[in-house]
Scaffold this motif. Structure first.
Motif, short mmCIF file in Angstrom:
data_model
loop_
_atom_site.label_atom_id
_atom_site.label_comp_id
_atom_site.label_asym_id
_atom_site.label_seq_id
_atom_site.Cartn_x
_atom_site.Cartn_y
_atom_site.Cartn_z
N UNK A 38 0.84 -1.20 0.00
CA UNK A 38 0.00 0.00 0.00
C UNK A 38 0.88 1.25 0.00
N UNK A 39 0.30 2.36 -0.48
CA UNK A 39 1.04 3.62 -0.64
C UNK A 39 1.46 4.24 0.68
N UNK A 40 0.60 4.08 1.69
CA UNK A 40 0.84 4.75 2.96
C UNK A 40 0.57 3.77 4.10
N UNK A 41 1.32 3.92 5.15
CA UNK A 41 1.12 3.07 6.33
C UNK A 41 0.13 3.71 7.32
N UNK A 42 -0.60 4.69 6.87
CA UNK A 42 -1.58 5.37 7.71
C UNK A 42 -2.78 4.46 7.95
N UNK A 43 -3.36 4.59 9.12
CA UNK A 43 -4.49 3.75 9.51
C UNK A 43 -5.64 3.84 8.52
N UNK A 77 -5.50 2.54 -2.45
CA UNK A 77 -4.25 2.70 -1.74
C UNK A 77 -3.13 1.76 -2.16
N UNK A 78 -3.30 1.03 -3.25
CA UNK A 78 -2.30 0.05 -3.67
C UNK A 78 -1.19 0.74 -4.45
#
Length: 161
Positions: A77-82, A135-136
């Motif tokens: 995923x692009x971001x590790x944000x919740x 988000x991939x």
């Protein structure tokens, strides 16, 4: 502190018998556990109500059903944000072709598994479902050449090894 019931030899024998075929009569469970049928049935219901047994489902022959292609898909995923993880996981839950999704440690974030009829069917699934997951940033598809082992639990889980 949560107290988890430990499975004794009777419970272990009951679970092992259920893993063999998914269903069994109380008498068959009793024979496997060396208990009376009613006692084995009570223990089975207790294992179910305590959450050790989550349910029962048939073991499908995917080849016979026309879904012989097993595909595992690694996702980054692009971001590790919740919110990125939540959006991805919500979309996965509504994707009709996916069989499982696991959050991973390491360089890849998720492992998805699915069954397809063939490569053309996988192309459709990729186009209509996988490419639309939010988000991939990266995706790698792995095709199983042959299934060597598939089981719901390992014998060592019941023996305490």
């Amino acid at each position: 502190m949560d107290f988890e019931m430990m499975l004794d030899r009777f419970d272990t024998a009951i679970v092992a018998r259920l893993l063999e075929g998914g269903t069994a009569t109380n008498a068959e469970l009793g024979e496997a556990a060396r208990l009376s049928g009613p006692a084995a049935g009570r223990r089975q219901r207790l294992l179910e109500s305590d959450g050790y047994i989550k349910g029962y489902s048939p073991k499908l022959n995917f080849e016979k059903l026309g879904f012989g292609t097993l595909v595992m898909v690694l996702i980054q995923v692009k971001s590790k944000a919740t919110d990125t993880f939540e959006a991805f996981e919500n979309a996965v839950r509504s994707s009709p072709s996916l069989l499982s999704c696991h959050l991973l440690s390491g360089s890849e974030d998720y492992l998805l598994s699915l069954r397809a009829k063939d490569l053309k069917d996988f192309e459709r699934i990729h186009r209509e479902e996988l490419s639309k997951l939010p988000g991939v940033s990266g995706m790698q598809s792995l095709f199983a050449l042959r299934e060597v082992l598939s089981r719901d639990a390992s014998p060592s889980m019941l023996s305490g090894s």
